[in-house]
Design a protein around this motif. Structure first.
Motif, mmCIF file in Angstrom:
data_model
loop_
_atom_site.group_PDB
_atom_site.id
_atom_site.type_symbol
_atom_site.label_atom_id
_atom_site.label_comp_id
_atom_site.label_asym_id
_atom_site.label_seq_id
_atom_site.Cartn_x
_atom_site.Cartn_y
_atom_site.Cartn_z
ATOM 1 N N LEU A 39 27.300 60.743 26.445
ATOM 2 C CA LEU A 39 27.096 60.709 27.897
ATOM 3 C C LEU A 39 27.136 59.272 28.420
ATOM 4 O O LEU A 39 27.696 59.002 29.497
ATOM 5 C CB LEU A 39 25.781 61.379 28.272
ATOM 6 N N ALA A 40 26.562 58.341 27.672
ATOM 7 C CA ALA A 40 26.590 56.936 28.078
ATOM 8 C C ALA A 40 28.020 56.401 28.059
ATOM 9 O O ALA A 40 28.439 55.696 28.982
ATOM 10 C CB ALA A 40 25.699 56.105 27.152
ATOM 11 N N ASN A 41 28.786 56.746 27.028
ATOM 12 C CA ASN A 41 30.173 56.293 26.956
ATOM 13 C C ASN A 41 31.010 56.877 28.085
ATOM 14 O O ASN A 41 31.907 56.214 28.607
ATOM 15 C CB ASN A 41 30.782 56.644 25.608
ATOM 16 N N LYS A 42 30.712 58.097 28.457
ATOM 17 C CA LYS A 42 31.423 58.716 29.575
ATOM 18 C C LYS A 42 31.130 57.951 30.876
ATOM 19 O O LYS A 42 32.037 57.708 31.674
ATOM 20 C CB LYS A 42 30.991 60.179 29.700
ATOM 21 N N ALA A 43 29.894 57.559 31.084
ATOM 22 C CA ALA A 43 29.529 56.793 32.277
ATOM 23 C C ALA A 43 30.126 55.383 32.230
ATOM 24 O O ALA A 43 30.554 54.858 33.260
ATOM 25 C CB ALA A 43 28.011 56.728 32.405
#
Length: 143
Positions: A124-128
């Motif tokens: 999720l952090a990488n997506k953001a």
């Protein structure tokens, strides 16, 4: 910036990998609960690697929070953290399938799912981070 959503995800991933290993057990044997840090005292090198990988994952997730000016490096560190957690998950599955004394009662603990939660949060952090990078690229095209 530190107040971005990816920083929250990375902070939660570091808390999960670094703190919850002391709270939740990996498995329960007849005598006692086995936590990740208890594995440092074992004879097997494979078991000693598990708590080290938990701590490396927590440290990398925490360090990635403060590299917000270099989003590409932050993204790469997130991928390395995901890889470490996948290796950790594989090790935990292997160890749980080869636990000695399976004829006696032993239960798998909730600590076995910690790498899965960490992987989810880092993804999720990488997506953001990717979303922020795309936004910056789109603004640069307009100049």
């Amino acid at each position: 910036m530190i107040q971005r959503i990816q920083s929250v995800y990375l902070f939660l991933a570091s808390i999960i990998s670094g703190v919850l290993i002391f709270v939740f057990n990996l498995w329960k044997s007849i005598k006692k609960d086995i936590f990740a840090m208890d594995l440092l005292n074992s004879e097997s090198f494979l078991l000693k690697v598990i708590p080290v990988l938990f701590l490396v994952s927590a440290i990398l997730s925490f360090v990635a929070i403060f590299i917000f000016k270099n989003r590409k490096l932050q993204f790469v560190i997130g991928r390395v953290t995901i890889l470490i957690n996948l290796i950790l998950l594989g090790l935990l599955i292997y160890v749980s399938l080869t636990l000695p004394g399976e004829a006696s009662v032993s239960e798998k603990g909730i600590g076995m799912f910690i790498p899965v939660l960490a992987i989810l949060l880092v993804v999720l952090a990488n997506k953001a981070i990717k979303k922020d990078e795309d936004l910056v690229k789109s603004v640069d095209r307009l100049r």
